[in-house]
Design an enzyme around this catalytic site. Structure first.
Site, mmCIF file in Angstrom:
data_model
loop_
_atom_site.group_PDB
_atom_site.id
_atom_site.type_symbol
_atom_site.label_atom_id
_atom_site.label_comp_id
_atom_site.label_asym_id
_atom_site.label_seq_id
_atom_site.Cartn_x
_atom_site.Cartn_y
_atom_site.Cartn_z
ATOM 1 N N LYS A 50 -78.176 69.995 73.523
ATOM 2 C CA LYS A 50 -78.796 68.683 73.336
ATOM 3 C C LYS A 50 -78.080 67.956 72.203
ATOM 4 O O LYS A 50 -78.206 68.320 71.043
ATOM 5 C CB LYS A 50 -80.281 68.785 72.996
ATOM 6 C CG LYS A 50 -80.977 67.411 73.104
ATOM 7 C CD LYS A 50 -82.142 67.246 72.162
ATOM 8 C CE LYS A 50 -81.752 66.717 70.806
ATOM 9 N NZ LYS A 50 -81.346 65.276 70.794
ATOM 10 N N GLY A 79 -78.191 69.203 61.468
ATOM 11 C CA GLY A 79 -78.948 67.965 61.337
ATOM 12 C C GLY A 79 -79.688 67.914 60.018
ATOM 13 O O GLY A 79 -79.256 68.481 59.022
ATOM 14 N N SER A 80 -80.848 67.266 60.035
ATOM 15 C CA SER A 80 -81.593 67.031 58.804
ATOM 16 C C SER A 80 -82.299 68.297 58.319
ATOM 17 O O SER A 80 -82.570 69.226 59.092
ATOM 18 C CB SER A 80 -82.640 65.936 59.025
ATOM 19 O OG SER A 80 -83.695 66.401 59.847
ATOM 20 N N GLY A 94 -84.238 70.869 60.686
ATOM 21 C CA GLY A 94 -83.686 72.215 60.630
ATOM 22 C C GLY A 94 -84.718 73.255 60.239
ATOM 23 O O GLY A 94 -84.731 74.373 60.769
ATOM 24 N N GLU A 102 -77.549 74.182 59.858
ATOM 25 C CA GLU A 102 -76.772 73.536 58.796
ATOM 26 C C GLU A 102 -77.446 72.208 58.518
ATOM 27 O O GLU A 102 -77.605 71.382 59.417
ATOM 28 C CB GLU A 102 -75.318 73.347 59.237
ATOM 29 C CG GLU A 102 -74.386 73.001 58.090
ATOM 30 C CD GLU A 102 -74.504 71.544 57.667
ATOM 31 O OE1 GLU A 102 -74.998 71.302 56.540
ATOM 32 O OE2 GLU A 102 -74.145 70.669 58.450
ATOM 33 N N CYS A 139 -71.963 65.603 55.995
ATOM 34 C CA CYS A 139 -72.836 66.517 55.262
ATOM 35 C C CYS A 139 -72.158 67.059 54.012
ATOM 36 O O CYS A 139 -72.830 67.530 53.095
ATOM 37 C CB CYS A 139 -73.304 67.647 56.167
ATOM 38 S SG CYS A 139 -71.979 68.560 56.967
ATOM 39 N N GLN A 194 -80.758 54.026 60.904
ATOM 40 C CA GLN A 194 -80.131 54.665 59.755
ATOM 41 C C GLN A 194 -80.020 53.685 58.592
ATOM 42 O O GLN A 194 -80.270 54.036 57.431
ATOM 43 C CB GLN A 194 -78.744 55.183 60.129
ATOM 44 C CG GLN A 194 -78.758 56.419 61.015
ATOM 45 C CD GLN A 194 -79.393 57.603 60.326
ATOM 46 O OE1 GLN A 194 -80.436 58.123 60.768
ATOM 47 N NE2 GLN A 194 -78.795 58.036 59.244
ATOM 48 N N GLU A 197 -80.916 63.656 49.547
ATOM 49 C CA GLU A 197 -79.721 63.291 50.301
ATOM 50 C C GLU A 197 -79.879 61.877 50.867
ATOM 51 O O GLU A 197 -80.828 61.586 51.589
ATOM 52 C CB GLU A 197 -79.477 64.272 51.443
ATOM 53 C CG GLU A 197 -78.204 63.980 52.221
ATOM 54 C CD GLU A 197 -77.927 64.998 53.310
ATOM 55 O OE1 GLU A 197 -76.750 65.308 53.550
ATOM 56 O OE2 GLU A 197 -78.891 65.478 53.932
#
Length: 479
Positions: A175, A227-228, A232, A249, A283, A330, A380
């Site tokens: 996905k 992802g976030s 995650g 990650e 990232c 975003q 972040e």
């Protein structure tokens, strides 16, 4: 006139049409491109899981050379379409054309690398402590791998998850992000021509509900996610509750130390590249510039000069360095984060939430003299936003570097071998950069972090085998 691109799922070797659920537009020019796509439901994911299970059996019967040939064919197919894919990435995600082309070539090299890994001899055979008995250690496929990939590297990150999964005999249900579905579909079309069995790689499109249905499916044997941090964590909990293998990650608030003895020309380029290239949407991007006070003023002046010269505009324009964020969503998120920092009394020396930019563009932003305990240390901001922190010396710099819960990438600019060696020992991060930007990694070396940044075995390089295989130990008495 707006180009409409309608996408389909790809399951068990065939395109699956479904009602359209989502639209995504070119973030630099919404009138240029509209991408429409469906959302996979639990029933389609069940179908994909079943197809993947059958493909595992088919790949085992065909053997390793067929998989190696297929991965090499995917690499060649990507190279053959490098320009088309790069333009699509620029139009879909806003990545500037030069970066997009580099990413496409990198994806091809990843498939080439794992084509070789498919044929690499591994395993052991040695004598048991029991006379006459031998011991064999083998690596076997995990099974069906659920893969969830982000939009910021829409072809490279899928490559570095899919390629090792196939190399080591697994099948995949993939996905991609809803913001990079067109690039995913283009890669899937290349994969479909590679000669892999039907169902070896299945593409299911959709947003968060599709990801949750995939990670919650009882047929999965493992899941790999990028992802976030929030998502995650949910993926990790869903997997560990069922006792399946999981790899996540989740980014970081990466720090770059600049000591007084650094080559300032190089240090400025490390800051500009790490913090602002790719619109800060990496990232491994530099979020924190930790500077020895003796050179802080000089460094700030030079960084600001470079920021003023950064060209920002349509990512398809050759030579452009700063494109838009990946979507208006975003941009709204980052504007909100920057406003929250500004509300604390911190004013950026460049950029900021009040500076107008069209569509999904956001001006590179630099805060200076931020306190160590500010949100800029801990939160972040996935965009072209960085903060500069002053410190007294190397020890204070290491303390500031390690003062958050993440640990993906960290860097130092110095001419001192002693400080470089001490940095390697004391910096709390999975990847360390010395006189290099914090962003930028090789496809044949391990990728991953510590603490809140990563969970599970490393990605990329030869260590990728650890996640995608099980170790089997066999004791045998001669027959």
């Amino acid at each position: 006139m707006t180009e409409l691109l309608t996408l389909h799922h790809f399951v068990d070797g065939a395109a699956i049409a479904a009602p359209i659920s989502f639209e995504h537009r070119n973030p630099a020019d919404p009138a240029d491109l509209c991408i429409a796509f469906p959302q996979a439901d639990a029933a389609l994911i069940d179908t994909a899981i079943g197809a993947a299970g059958r493909a595992c059996d088919a790949m085992r019967q065909r053997g390793i050379e067929q998989r190696a040939d297929a991965l090499a064919a995917i690499g060649r197919g990507i190279v053959a379409e490098v320009d088309t894919l790069a333009v699509l990435i620029a139009r879909e995600t806003g990545k500037v054309l030069g970066d997009a082309k580099g990413e496409v070539i990198r994806a091809a090299r990843i498939f080439d690398f794992f084509a070789g890994e498919t044929l690499r001899n591994v395993g052991e055979r040695f004598a048991s402590t029991r006379p006459g008995v031998t011991v064999e250690v083998d690596f076997t496929p995990v099974g069906i791998i659920g893969i969830i990939t982000p939009w910021n590297f829409p072809i490279a990150i899928p490559a570095w998850k899919i390629a090792p999964a196939i190399a080591f005999g697994n099948a995949v249900v993939w996905k991609p992000s809803e913001l990079s579905s067109a690039t995913a579909a283009a890669l899937m079309a290349i994969i479909a021509r590679s000669g892999l069995p039907a169902g070896a790689i299945n593409l299911v499109l959709g947003a968060g509900d599709t990801g949750a249905a995939l990670t919650g499916n009882a047929g999965l044997d493992a899941v790999s996610f990028t992802g976030s941090e929030r998502t995650g964590g949910a993926v990790r909990r869903a997997a560990t509750e069922r006792g399946i293998r999981v790899q996540t990650e989740m980014g970081g608030v990466n720090g770059l130390i600049v000591l007084a003895d650094a080559d300032l020309d190089n240090a400025v380029e490390c800051v500009i590249n790490g913090a602002f290239y790719a619109a800060g949407q990496r990232c491994t991007a530099t979020s924190r510039v930790i500077v020895e006070d003796a050179i802080a003023d000089q460094l700030i002046v030079r960084i600001v000069e470079r920021m003023k010269a950064l060209p920002m505009g349509d990512p398809r324009t050759p030579g452009m360095l700063i494109g838009p964020l990946a979507s208006m969503g975003q941009k709204e998120r980052i504007v909100g984060q920057v406003r929250a920092v500004e509300a604390l009394g911190l004013s950026p020396i460049m950029g900021g939430s009040g500076l107008h930019a069209p569509h999904a563009f956001f001006h590179p932003t630099l805060f200076v003299d931020a306190p160590i305990d500010s949100p800029l240390t801990h939160e972040e901001i996935f965009g072209p936003v960085a903060a500069l922190f002053r410190v007294a010396d190397f020890d204070a710099a290491i303390g500031a570097l390690n003062a958050n819960r993440f640990g993906l990438s960290a860097g130092i600019c110095t001419r001192s071998l002693a400080h470089a060696e001490a940095f390697k020992q004391r910096a709390r991060a999975g990847m360390l950069m010395i006189n290099q930007p914090t962003a930028g990694v090789d496809y044949h070396a391990p990728f991953g972090g510590v603490a809140a940044s990563s969970y599970g075995p490393r990605e990329l390089g030869r260590l990728a085998r650890q996640f995608y295989t099980n170790v089997k130990t066999v004791y045998q008495l001669p027959l």
